[in-house]
Motif scaffolding. Structure first.
Motif, short mmCIF file in Angstrom:
data_model
loop_
_atom_site.label_atom_id
_atom_site.label_comp_id
_atom_site.label_asym_id
_atom_site.label_seq_id
_atom_site.Cartn_x
_atom_site.Cartn_y
_atom_site.Cartn_z
N GLU A 1 42.28 22.23 69.19
CA GLU A 1 43.06 21.90 70.39
C GLU A 1 43.57 23.16 71.07
OE1 GLU A 1 46.39 18.63 71.79
OE2 GLU A 1 46.24 19.15 69.67
N GLN A 2 43.99 24.12 70.26
CA GLN A 2 44.48 25.38 70.82
C GLN A 2 43.37 26.12 71.57
OE1 GLN A 2 46.02 28.13 67.89
NE2 GLN A 2 47.10 29.34 69.41
N LEU A 3 42.18 26.16 70.98
CA LEU A 3 41.05 26.83 71.62
C LEU A 3 40.66 26.11 72.91
CD1 LEU A 3 38.92 27.59 68.44
CD2 LEU A 3 39.84 29.31 70.01
N ASP A 4 40.62 24.78 72.87
CA ASP A 4 40.29 24.02 74.07
C ASP A 4 41.30 24.28 75.18
OD1 ASP A 4 37.97 22.88 73.15
OD2 ASP A 4 38.84 20.92 72.70
N ASN A 5 42.59 24.26 74.82
CA ASN A 5 43.64 24.45 75.82
C ASN A 5 43.64 25.85 76.41
OD1 ASN A 5 44.52 21.81 75.51
ND2 ASN A 5 46.11 22.33 74.04
N SER A 6 43.13 26.81 75.64
CA SER A 6 43.08 28.20 76.11
C SER A 6 41.88 28.45 77.01
CB SER A 6 43.04 29.16 74.93
OG SER A 6 41.77 29.11 74.28
N GLY A 7 40.99 27.46 77.10
CA GLY A 7 39.80 27.61 77.91
C GLY A 7 38.67 28.34 77.21
N ALA A 8 38.76 28.46 75.89
CA ALA A 8 37.72 29.16 75.13
C ALA A 8 36.39 28.45 75.30
CB ALA A 8 38.10 29.21 73.65
N LYS A 9 35.34 29.23 75.47
CA LYS A 9 34.01 28.68 75.66
C LYS A 9 33.36 28.39 74.30
CE LYS A 9 29.62 29.56 78.02
NZ LYS A 9 28.84 30.52 78.85
N GLY A 10 32.75 27.23 74.19
CA GLY A 10 32.07 26.89 72.95
C GLY A 10 30.86 27.78 72.73
N ALA A 11 30.61 28.11 71.47
CA ALA A 11 29.47 28.97 71.12
C ALA A 11 28.82 28.43 69.85
CB ALA A 11 29.93 30.41 70.93
N PRO A 12 28.24 27.23 69.90
CA PRO A 12 27.69 26.61 68.70
C PRO A 12 26.50 27.37 68.14
CG PRO A 12 26.98 25.41 70.64
CD PRO A 12 28.00 26.41 71.11
N ASP A 13 26.29 27.23 66.84
CA ASP A 13 25.14 27.89 66.19
C ASP A 13 23.82 27.36 66.73
OD1 ASP A 13 26.82 29.41 64.63
OD2 ASP A 13 26.69 28.13 62.86
N LEU A 14 23.78 26.07 67.07
CA LEU A 14 22.60 25.48 67.69
C LEU A 14 22.85 25.51 69.19
CD1 LEU A 14 19.90 24.12 66.83
CD2 LEU A 14 21.05 21.92 67.14
N PRO A 15 22.16 26.38 69.94
CA PRO A 15 22.50 26.60 71.35
C PRO A 15 22.43 25.33 72.19
CG PRO A 15 20.96 28.27 70.55
CD PRO A 15 21.04 27.22 69.49
N MET A 16 23.37 25.24 73.12
CA MET A 16 23.38 24.13 74.08
C MET A 16 22.41 24.43 75.22
SD MET A 16 25.47 21.58 73.43
CE MET A 16 26.03 20.93 75.00
N MET A 17 21.94 23.38 75.89
CA MET A 17 21.08 23.54 77.05
C MET A 17 21.69 22.78 78.21
SD MET A 17 16.96 22.90 77.41
CE MET A 17 16.97 21.11 77.21
N SER A 18 21.76 23.41 79.36
CA SER A 18 22.31 22.77 80.55
C SER A 18 21.55 21.48 80.85
CB SER A 18 22.20 23.72 81.74
OG SER A 18 22.53 23.06 82.94
N ARG A 19 22.27 20.49 81.34
CA ARG A 19 21.63 19.22 81.67
C ARG A 19 20.49 19.39 82.67
NH1 ARG A 19 25.82 14.11 82.11
NH2 ARG A 19 26.86 14.39 80.10
N LYS A 20 20.64 20.33 83.59
CA LYS A 20 19.61 20.53 84.62
C LYS A 20 18.31 21.07 84.03
CE LYS A 20 21.32 25.12 85.98
NZ LYS A 20 20.18 25.87 85.46
N ASP A 21 18.36 21.55 82.80
CA ASP A 21 17.15 22.07 82.15
C ASP A 21 16.44 21.03 81.29
OD1 ASP A 21 17.48 24.60 83.30
OD2 ASP A 21 18.85 25.23 81.70
#
Length: 212
Positions: free
Chosen positions: A63-83
């Motif tokens: 919750e603290q990270l979310d509230n600070s605006g921290a960007k997620g950096a998962p081990d399995l990379p995310m892909m933009s919906r447009k891709d």
């Protein structure tokens, strides 16, 4: 439950009650999920169960990270919906459009990890074969179906694993493990509007080609 009931009753739950799940029940769920197919019986995955105080520390940090605006950096990379492929984009857009008022509760619920009382973090060893992703998916599906059979609700979500650095610190997960997905378990809050969200599946004819 019979098999058809299990399949039809399984759904993504985005708000859980405060009721805890007995560890023995979770162990039974995992043992049943272990019957999923595995490439050459490699069984490459590992499970980290966050519960009690450890989960509450993770929830607070999340919750603290979310509230600070921290960007997620998962081990399995995310892909933009447009891709994503065109049909997948259509499906995602339809789902988002249909959220209605319940969609406004998704953000606050996810920030608190949906109030899940237990979270399973599924990992693979660094350098894993891409075939292992199928194994992990089969294992994960086995978990949510076995959980449904035990009267539990579940939620498989990116939100659980978006901050792997924090998870490694709080749960002492080794650096040589890739944190692939998280599954929240618990009992559903039947009064939560966010739990009224439903997903429509495509017509079978749209995904099936029969070769005779």
């Amino acid at each position: 439950m019979d098999f058809e009931q299990v399949i039809k009753n399984r759904k993504s739950t985005r708000q859980f009650t405060d009721q805890k799940v007995a560890v023995e029940v979770i162990k039974k769920v995992l043992q049943e999920a272990q019957l999923a197919p595995s490439w050459v019986n490699s069984q490459p995955y590992h499970v980290h169960l966050a519960t009690g105080d450890s989960l509450e520390r993770v929830r607070a940090q999340q919750e603290q990270l979310d509230n600070s605006g921290a960007k997620g950096a998962p081990d399995l990379p995310m892909m933009s919906r447009k891709d994503w492929p065109a049909q997948a984009q259509v499906n995602m857009a339809e789902w988002t459009k249909g959220l209605g008022a319940a969609g406004k509760e998704m953000g606050p619920a996810s920030a608190k990890l949906y109030n899940a009382q237990e979270v399973l973090y599924l990992t693979l060893p660094k350098g894993y074969s891409l075939w292992s992703l199928y194994d992990l998916g089969s294992f994960g599906n086995g978990i949510v179906l076995a959980a449904t059979n035990q009267g539990l609700a579940s939620m498989t979500a990116y939100q659980f694993i978006k901050y792997p650095k924090m998870l490694r610190k709080e749960l002492n997960i080794a650096d040589d493990e890739e944190i692939i997905i998280g599954i929240g378990l618990g009992y559903p809050d039947d009064n939560a509007l966010v739990n009224t969200i439903k997903s429509r599946r495509m017509n079978l004819d749209d995904i099936l080609t029969i070769h005779r």
